[in-house]
Design a protein around this motif. Structure first.
Motif, mmCIF file in Angstrom:
data_model
loop_
_atom_site.group_PDB
_atom_site.id
_atom_site.type_symbol
_atom_site.label_atom_id
_atom_site.label_comp_id
_atom_site.label_asym_id
_atom_site.label_seq_id
_atom_site.Cartn_x
_atom_site.Cartn_y
_atom_site.Cartn_z
ATOM 1 N N ALA A 124 0.835 -1.218 0.000
ATOM 2 C CA ALA A 124 0.000 0.000 0.000
ATOM 3 C C ALA A 124 0.870 1.268 0.000
ATOM 4 N N ILE A 125 2.036 1.182 0.588
ATOM 5 C CA ILE A 125 2.945 2.355 0.572
ATOM 6 C C ILE A 125 3.438 2.579 -0.858
ATOM 7 N N GLY A 126 3.679 1.482 -1.563
ATOM 8 C CA GLY A 126 4.019 1.556 -2.993
ATOM 9 C C GLY A 126 5.288 2.342 -3.269
ATOM 10 N N ASP A 127 5.289 2.978 -4.434
ATOM 11 C CA ASP A 127 6.428 3.793 -4.861
ATOM 12 C C ASP A 127 6.203 5.205 -4.298
ATOM 13 N N CYS A 128 6.368 5.311 -2.978
ATOM 14 C CA CYS A 128 5.881 6.481 -2.229
ATOM 15 C C CYS A 128 6.500 7.803 -2.711
ATOM 16 N N GLN A 129 5.629 8.789 -2.909
ATOM 17 C CA GLN A 129 6.105 10.142 -3.226
ATOM 18 C C GLN A 129 5.370 11.142 -2.347
ATOM 19 N N ARG A 130 5.032 10.700 -1.112
ATOM 20 C CA ARG A 130 4.226 11.545 -0.235
ATOM 21 C C ARG A 130 5.025 12.698 0.358
ATOM 22 N N CYS A 131 6.355 12.577 0.384
ATOM 23 C CA CYS A 131 7.174 13.713 0.836
ATOM 24 C C CYS A 131 8.355 13.853 -0.104
ATOM 25 N N LYS A 132 9.152 14.883 0.116
ATOM 26 C CA LYS A 132 10.216 15.192 -0.849
ATOM 27 C C LYS A 132 11.393 14.213 -0.812
ATOM 28 N N LEU A 133 11.461 13.327 0.193
ATOM 29 C CA LEU A 133 12.625 12.428 0.276
ATOM 30 C C LEU A 133 12.669 11.395 -0.849
ATOM 31 N N TRP A 134 11.515 11.161 -1.501
ATOM 32 C CA TRP A 134 11.483 10.090 -2.505
ATOM 33 C C TRP A 134 12.488 10.337 -3.633
ATOM 34 N N SER A 135 12.712 11.629 -3.954
ATOM 35 C CA SER A 135 13.492 11.921 -5.170
ATOM 36 C C SER A 135 14.965 11.523 -5.006
ATOM 37 N N GLY A 136 15.436 11.414 -3.757
ATOM 38 C CA GLY A 136 16.860 11.088 -3.588
ATOM 39 C C GLY A 136 17.124 9.641 -3.201
ATOM 40 N N ARG A 137 16.080 8.838 -3.127
ATOM 41 C CA ARG A 137 16.313 7.488 -2.588
ATOM 42 C C ARG A 137 16.681 6.480 -3.675
ATOM 43 N N THR A 138 17.429 5.449 -3.236
ATOM 44 C CA THR A 138 17.639 4.276 -4.088
ATOM 45 C C THR A 138 16.551 3.260 -3.747
ATOM 46 N N HIS A 139 16.414 2.975 -2.443
ATOM 47 C CA HIS A 139 15.364 2.066 -1.978
ATOM 48 C C HIS A 139 14.559 2.725 -0.870
ATOM 49 N N LEU A 140 13.293 2.424 -0.829
ATOM 50 C CA LEU A 140 12.490 2.737 0.344
ATOM 51 C C LEU A 140 12.792 1.627 1.357
ATOM 52 N N VAL A 141 13.218 2.028 2.547
ATOM 53 C CA VAL A 141 13.660 1.040 3.556
ATOM 54 C C VAL A 141 12.508 0.818 4.536
ATOM 55 N N GLU B 43 12.953 16.243 8.344
ATOM 56 C CA GLU B 43 12.225 17.484 8.632
ATOM 57 C C GLU B 43 10.791 17.160 9.063
ATOM 58 N N PRO B 44 10.135 18.118 9.773
ATOM 59 C CA PRO B 44 8.807 17.832 10.339
ATOM 60 C C PRO B 44 7.794 17.308 9.326
ATOM 61 N N ASP B 45 7.795 17.860 8.099
ATOM 62 C CA ASP B 45 6.806 17.384 7.118
ATOM 63 C C ASP B 45 7.132 15.957 6.678
ATOM 64 N N GLU B 46 8.415 15.592 6.666
ATOM 65 C CA GLU B 46 8.810 14.228 6.286
ATOM 66 C C GLU B 46 8.388 13.237 7.376
ATOM 67 N N VAL B 47 8.609 13.634 8.626
ATOM 68 C CA VAL B 47 8.184 12.777 9.747
ATOM 69 C C VAL B 47 6.661 12.623 9.719
ATOM 70 N N ALA B 48 5.973 13.741 9.491
ATOM 71 C CA ALA B 48 4.497 13.685 9.497
ATOM 72 C C ALA B 48 3.968 12.784 8.391
ATOM 73 N N SER B 49 4.623 12.796 7.220
ATOM 74 C CA SER B 49 4.155 11.939 6.117
ATOM 75 C C SER B 49 4.383 10.473 6.425
ATOM 76 N N CYS B 50 5.488 10.180 7.083
ATOM 77 C CA CYS B 50 5.911 8.775 7.245
ATOM 78 C C CYS B 50 5.451 8.141 8.551
ATOM 79 N N GLU B 51 5.171 8.938 9.582
ATOM 80 C CA GLU B 51 4.907 8.322 10.892
ATOM 81 C C GLU B 51 3.683 7.402 10.906
ATOM 82 N N PRO B 52 2.652 7.639 10.077
ATOM 83 C CA PRO B 52 1.550 6.663 10.097
ATOM 84 C C PRO B 52 2.003 5.256 9.706
ATOM 85 N N PHE B 53 3.037 5.154 8.854
ATOM 86 C CA PHE B 53 3.516 3.825 8.438
ATOM 87 C C PHE B 53 4.213 3.121 9.606
#
Ligand code: URA
Length: 252
Positions: free
Chosen positions: A76-93, A161-171
């Motif tokens: 369900a998380i999929g190829d996540c682009q919910r925050c700006k960190l997606w653009s620099g990642r190799t893998h979602l961990v 950053e706070p917006d990154e934590v807020a996007s990811c903390e539900p997971f």
């Protein structure tokens, strides 16, 4: 729709929006970037079941919130682009370990090695955590579950950053909900502050039992900090001994 039904729908929306904004404010976000605004049109009908059991339009009805196991959550998380960190990642961990672990470790976010390998805590700090688990506690890495607050590597290993934590903390919260550990060890400031919703410094929180949703939570220092401050390893060892004692009393 009749007037009372309209009013009820409006009340649900307002309460849902209030909860959403309060959650963001708790992690320090005070504005909503316009590109992240939900696409609510005039003709959109809000059905009761969209709001979910807590009347929260933004959280309860999503596929991630409804996942029944870790595999479903990951997909369900999929190829996540919910925050700006997606653009620099190799893998979602996402996380690794026993899906029914009694003990769960929560770190901050992937570093370079984790980003490259797609697994949490596999770099130098990870080796130290692995030593704590295997040599210190006499467990295998595969016995425990390991996850992070943010699932994508912040550039140059900066703090999330706070917006990154807020996007990811539900997971992370859903991972905890699915694994149902008896004990959580929160590694460092970000894990502790996210789970306890507290701004109290880690140095004051560590070593004492806290609760996250009824689960015993032990804050301790992050392994990356220990690499820079090896004299403080003894403090972590004190915390880990408390965790071991609690684990053995839970299993008798
Ligand atoms: N530090 C973390 O917090 N998590 C990792 O996965 C690696 C290093």
């Amino acid at each position: 729709m009749s007037e009372p039904a309209d009013n009820q729908e409006l009340a649900c929306l307002i309460s849902s929006l209030r909860m959403h904004l309060q959650r963001r404010e708790r992690v320090g976000i005070r504005f909503v970037p316009s590109e992240n605004l939900p696409n609510v049109t005039k003709s959109m009908t809000i059905e009761r079941n969209v709001l979910g059991p807590e009347g929260d339009l933004f959280a309860e009805s999503s596929p991630t919130a409804q996942a029944q196991n870790l595999e479903e959550l990951r997909s369900a998380i999929g190829d996540c682009q919910r925050c700006k960190l997606w653009s620099g990642r190799t893998h979602l961990v996402f996380g690794v370990g026993n899906p029914r672990a009694k003990l769960m470790f929560v770190g901050e976010g992937p570093g370079r090695d984790e980003d490259l390998q797609g697994e949490p805590f596999v770099g130098r700090a990870g080796q130290l955590l692995t030593d704590i688990i295997t040599k210190g506690m006499g467990l295998k890495r595969a016995d425990v579950y390991i996850a992070n607050v943010v699932k994508c590597r912040p550039p140059e290993n900066r703090n999330p950053e706070p917006d990154e934590v807020a996007s990811c903390e539900p997971f992370l919260k859903k991972q905890i909900d699915l694994v149902k550990p008896q004990i959580i060890v929160a590694l460092g400031k970000f894990a502790v502050q996210t789970l306890l919703q507290s701004k109290v410094p880690i140095t004051r929180l560590r070593g004492q039992w806290h609760r996250y949703q009824g689960i015993k939570l032990m804050p301790t220092l992050h392994p990356a900090y220990l690499l820079r401050n090896p004299a403080d390893k003894k403090l972590v060892w004190e915390d880990i001994k408390k965790v071991m004692k609690e684990l053995s009393s839970e299993s008798t």
